[in-house]
Design a protein around this motif. Sequence first.
Motif, PDB file in Angstrom:
ATOM      1  N   GLY A  58       0.958  -1.143  -0.030  1.00  0.00           N
ATOM      2  CA  GLY A  58       0.127  -0.014  -0.007  1.00  0.00           C
ATOM      3  C   GLY A  58       1.034   1.218  -0.169  1.00  0.00           C
ATOM      4  O   GLY A  58       1.699   1.429   0.465  1.00  0.00           O
ATOM      5  N   LYS A  59       0.426   2.328  -0.472  1.00  0.00           N
ATOM      6  CA  LYS A  59       1.054   3.560  -0.836  1.00  0.00           C
ATOM      7  C   LYS A  59       0.865   4.354   0.370  1.00  0.00           C
ATOM      8  O   LYS A  59      -0.093   4.218   1.242  1.00  0.00           O
ATOM      9  N   ASN A  60       1.965   4.986   0.834  1.00  0.00           N
ATOM     10  CA  ASN A  60       2.134   5.731   1.936  1.00  0.00           C
ATOM     11  C   ASN A  60       1.759   5.148   3.353  1.00  0.00           C
ATOM     12  O   ASN A  60       1.218   5.876   4.321  1.00  0.00           O
ATOM     13  N   MET A  61       1.951   3.865   3.269  1.00  0.00           N
ATOM     14  CA  MET A  61       1.488   3.241   4.636  1.00  0.00           C
ATOM     15  C   MET A  61       2.577   3.574   5.758  1.00  0.00           C
ATOM     16  O   MET A  61       2.109   3.198   6.843  1.00  0.00           O
ATOM     17  N   ILE A  62       3.814   3.535   5.271  1.00  0.00           N
ATOM     18  CA  ILE A  62       4.893   3.865   6.643  1.00  0.00           C
ATOM     19  C   ILE A  62       5.341   5.352   6.648  1.00  0.00           C
ATOM     20  O   ILE A  62       5.979   5.779   5.585  1.00  0.00           O
ATOM     21  N   GLY A  63       4.902   6.278   7.424  1.00  0.00           N
ATOM     22  CA  GLY A  63       5.354   7.425   7.588  1.00  0.00           C
ATOM     23  C   GLY A  63       5.240   8.264   9.067  1.00  0.00           C
ATOM     24  O   GLY A  63       4.369   7.508   9.852  1.00  0.00           O
ATOM     25  N   VAL A  64       5.025   9.468   8.989  1.00  0.00           N
ATOM     26  CA  VAL A  64       4.571  10.052  10.173  1.00  0.00           C
ATOM     27  C   VAL A  64       4.146  11.334   9.909  1.00  0.00           C
ATOM     28  O   VAL A  64       4.374  12.073   8.654  1.00  0.00           O
ATOM     29  N   PHE A  65       3.647  12.299  10.925  1.00  0.00           N
ATOM     30  CA  PHE A  65       3.190  13.704  10.751  1.00  0.00           C
ATOM     31  C   PHE A  65       4.412  14.353  11.108  1.00  0.00           C
ATOM     32  O   PHE A  65       4.997  14.329  12.366  1.00  0.00           O
ATOM     33  N   ASN A  66       5.130  15.400  10.428  1.00  0.00           N
ATOM     34  CA  ASN A  66       6.067  15.906  10.714  1.00  0.00           C
ATOM     35  C   ASN A  66       6.203  17.256   9.883  1.00  0.00           C
ATOM     36  O   ASN A  66       6.257  17.248   8.686  1.00  0.00           O
ATOM     37  N   GLN A  67       5.718  18.263  10.535  1.00  0.00           N
ATOM     38  CA  GLN A  67       5.677  19.895   9.536  1.00  0.00           C
ATOM     39  C   GLN A  67       7.197  20.104   9.572  1.00  0.00           C
ATOM     40  O   GLN A  67       8.024  20.258  10.214  1.00  0.00           O
ATOM     41  N   PRO A  68       7.174  20.764   8.269  1.00  0.00           N
ATOM     42  CA  PRO A  68       8.426  21.621   7.816  1.00  0.00           C
ATOM     43  C   PRO A  68       8.550  22.808   8.749  1.00  0.00           C
ATOM     44  O   PRO A  68       7.306  23.118   9.339  1.00  0.00           O
ATOM     45  N   LEU A  69       9.737  23.445   8.590  1.00  0.00           N
ATOM     46  CA  LEU A  69       9.811  24.852   9.422  1.00  0.00           C
ATOM     47  C   LEU A  69       9.238  25.924   8.278  1.00  0.00           C
ATOM     48  O   LEU A  69       8.962  27.138   8.501  1.00  0.00           O
ATOM     49  N   LEU A  70       9.293  25.511   6.999  1.00  0.00           N
ATOM     50  CA  LEU A  70       9.044  26.423   6.002  1.00  0.00           C
ATOM     51  C   LEU A  70       8.866  25.735   4.659  1.00  0.00           C
ATOM     52  O   LEU A  70       9.415  24.574   4.389  1.00  0.00           O
ATOM     53  N   VAL A  71       7.955  26.204   3.807  1.00  0.00           N
ATOM     54  CA  VAL A  71       7.755  25.796   2.377  1.00  0.00           C
ATOM     55  C   VAL A  71       7.897  26.949   1.479  1.00  0.00           C
ATOM     56  O   VAL A  71       7.275  28.221   1.614  1.00  0.00           O
ATOM     57  N   VAL A  72       8.837  26.718   0.305  1.00  0.00           N
ATOM     58  CA  VAL A  72       9.053  27.739  -0.547  1.00  0.00           C
ATOM     59  C   VAL A  72       8.733  27.283  -2.023  1.00  0.00           C
ATOM     60  O   VAL A  72       9.247  26.232  -2.559  1.00  0.00           O
ATOM     61  N   ALA A  73       7.522  27.640  -2.249  1.00  0.00           N
ATOM     62  CA  ALA A  73       6.859  27.286  -3.647  1.00  0.00           C
ATOM     63  C   ALA A  73       7.389  28.432  -4.760  1.00  0.00           C
ATOM     64  O   ALA A  73       6.754  29.488  -4.807  1.00  0.00           O
ATOM     65  N   ASP A  74       8.155  28.136  -5.640  1.00  0.00           N
ATOM     66  CA  ASP A  74       8.822  28.955  -6.453  1.00  0.00           C
ATOM     67  C   ASP A  74       8.317  28.650  -7.895  1.00  0.00           C
ATOM     68  O   ASP A  74       8.476  27.664  -8.356  1.00  0.00           O
ATOM     69  N   ILE A  75       7.347  29.596  -8.472  1.00  0.00           N
ATOM     70  CA  ILE A  75       6.624  29.357  -9.536  1.00  0.00           C
ATOM     71  C   ILE A  75       7.496  29.152 -10.757  1.00  0.00           C
ATOM     72  O   ILE A  75       7.506  28.691 -11.720  1.00  0.00           O
ATOM     73  N   ALA A  76       9.027  29.778 -10.643  1.00  0.00           N
ATOM     74  CA  ALA A  76       9.918  29.728 -11.539  1.00  0.00           C
ATOM     75  C   ALA A  76      10.326  28.507 -11.921  1.00  0.00           C
ATOM     76  O   ALA A  76      10.741  27.878 -12.986  1.00  0.00           O
ATOM     77  N   THR A  77      10.276  27.473 -10.815  1.00  0.00           N
ATOM     78  CA  THR A  77      10.681  26.309 -11.160  1.00  0.00           C
ATOM     79  C   THR A  77       9.607  25.310 -12.029  1.00  0.00           C
ATOM     80  O   THR A  77       9.961  24.283 -12.286  1.00  0.00           O
ATOM     81  N   LEU A  78       8.577  26.060 -12.151  1.00  0.00           N
ATOM     82  CA  LEU A  78       7.564  25.206 -12.831  1.00  0.00           C
ATOM     83  C   LEU A  78       7.835  25.203 -14.333  1.00  0.00           C
ATOM     84  O   LEU A  78       7.374  24.477 -15.325  1.00  0.00           O
ATOM     85  N   THR A  79       8.842  26.227 -14.958  1.00  0.00           N
ATOM     86  CA  THR A  79       9.111  26.463 -16.191  1.00  0.00           C
ATOM     87  C   THR A  79       9.677  25.119 -16.748  1.00  0.00           C
ATOM     88  O   THR A  79       9.410  24.715 -17.835  1.00  0.00           O
ATOM     89  N   THR A  80      10.223  24.321 -15.935  1.00  0.00           N
ATOM     90  CA  THR A  80      10.969  23.073 -16.412  1.00  0.00           C
ATOM     91  C   THR A  80      10.244  21.942 -16.306  1.00  0.00           C
ATOM     92  O   THR A  80      10.779  20.782 -16.625  1.00  0.00           O
TER      93      THR A  80
END
Lengths: 366, 366
Positions: A157-179
């Motif tokens: 099964g998918k994603n069956m092994i893991g934890v909840f772990n929040q990041p300190l920051l998310v940086v979503a850069d639209i420029a990276t979508l060009t590739t």
Amino acid sequence: MSTSGSTQHRVSIALDARSYDIVIGTDVFALPSTYEALPDATCAALVSNHTVAPLYAQQLAKALGERYRKVIQVVLPDGEAHKSWQTLNLIFDALLAAGCDRKTTLFALGGGVVGDMTGFAAACYMRGVPYVQVPTTLLAQVDSSVGGKTAINHPMGKNMIGVFNQPLLVVADIATLTTLPQRELIAGLAEVIKYGPIADGAFFVWLEANLDALLARDPAALAHAIKRSCEIKAWVVSQDERETGLRAILNFGHTFGHAIEAGLGFGTWLHGEAVGCGMAIAAQLSANVGLIPAAYALRIQRLIERAGLPVRAPALGVQRYQQLMSVDKKAEGGETRFVLIEAPGKAVLRGVPDADVATVLRACGA
Amino acid sequence: MSTSGSTQHRVSIALDARSYDIVIGTDVFALPSTYEALPDATCAALVSNHTVAPLYAQQLAKALGERYRKVIQVVLPDGEAHKSWQTLNLIFDALLAAGCDRKTTLFALGGGVVGDMTGFAAACYMRGVPYVQVPTTLLAQVDSSVGGKTAINHPMGKNMIGVFNQPLLVVADIATLTTLPQRELIAGLAEVIKYGPIADGAFFVWLEANLDALLARDPAALAHAIKRSCEIKAWVVSQDERETGLRAILNFGHTFGHAIEAGLGFGTWLHGEAVGCGMAIAAQLSANVGLIPAAYALRIQRLIERAGLPVRAPALGVQRYQQLMSVDKKAEGGETRFVLIEAPGKAVLRGVPDADVATVLRACGA
């Protein structure tokens, strides 16, 4: 690289001591100032994959080099098929070989697979080090990098092994979508489309009107879609971090989608493609059990199809689907539960009789 | 089986929403009433090993059968050498094969290795299910089952991969110690002895007076030693769950001890044996750097030796020790730090010059 300060948006996730920001902008991930509020550490570990690292790792490493004495890079094989113990161990091996201590900050540069594995590795390395998400796919920017779900797959099964772990920051850069390859952009749109039916009827209408601009990568359209998606996700996650209730609505289309992914073998269809198809089936199921008019299910299916996503289920056989769904994490006490739409912008989690599930699967080509 | 209600003690760990009790008693683990306050679930998974399962698994499974509709058993290979990804995956395989849902409660029946792996598996299975510790070794009862540290080993270091994950309940049944091999009882005494020098000078004196009774498994002496050890551990963990400060004192002897375990190969010496030897070295180091009189270091070493624990370090070479200790989790920014005794019942965490570490290692036979 310009700072493009005017295009930056910030969306906050309110989780008490684990609160953090999502920065959405153009040309922001390579700016040292983006990371200036992070806690001090000697070592940073940049985790990426063989596809993304050649494009962006050097720029990010340079920015991190201004803050951290040591910056190591870990380059993983690309793809859902590598979301495994073996690949996770590559991160631990590299951290230990470099003598990284328990204040080391991990940076996930890539799509959902890199983000999920880096977040999981951060949770487990020396019982927990901080990490930052730098998602470079649309899917990761609007969904997987936000909310702290981390995992690897298990053959059963998918994603069956893991934890909840929040990041300190998310940086979503639209420029990276060009590739980003068009197939992956489209897969990401599946998760964008999701937010309409489950949480925001007006956003669904906006998507119907702006889908072509998104497919053409219009930056303003992308920025709005990402921001609105993150706002909805932030609102949901802030109320139910560990998915004891409301958060399950974010899995609209995912129960069917996960079965498709597992049934075809992880990586055959992209996650977003499976979710797109899963939403088409779940929309139909919502209409079949009388929650929404057939016409609204059709509008959802039409939008998914216009995006270039599959709406017909792979022919694995109904029984195989039901077997695969029985190990779903939303199952409880033996019953598989589904996220259904009960009104435009409103979702509900509920059990559905096996016969109804079989009927909709058959109708959708399963 | 009698209820022996009069011999039960409860020690509480205060951690807000993650608070829980340690039940210490005789013939308590097989009583269904011991588990009556646990949250409802359909499925329980009893995780044990090939040594302990034949002795106690049936009794525990019977008690759990009165509460849970389905009770599955997972029997792992025994020993520190199996504290690995491969063994951890046996737990996930069994849970998924049995269709265990995300409310499944795990029960760790065994020593520290079973407890650490079950706690880690519980943290990761479907992003977190609850678990209960039923420690059957002295070491696990006084130390590893309490406080939520879970982990597996990495070839480059012990307990390097894991998380903090508190159990719902710890059931320390003194009756299970009757089947414990003497070597393992002695290894457990190392962690009991630890609590004296680091936190309770009077308990150290009590241990000097009652060591023979403990070695002879006098139930009253064991009950007191376990209760006092758990009280001290509870006090420390309640103040510093995630080891950002005070909790590090519980690692007295462990920096040297982990190096011994890794250097000889995990499982050659028992963890408690390595810790016993590590405490003897750390006591000497505390005297060498002028914190305590040489006579007090000698008393600590004498008690360790009387217990039957090693006080001479295996001859791996000083350089090998220092290399192994450099990846220790207490290392930060390149410096290895040690828990030292600064007065009877009082410990401190501090960096020590490499030359002083080399001197004490040489003096102790390294």
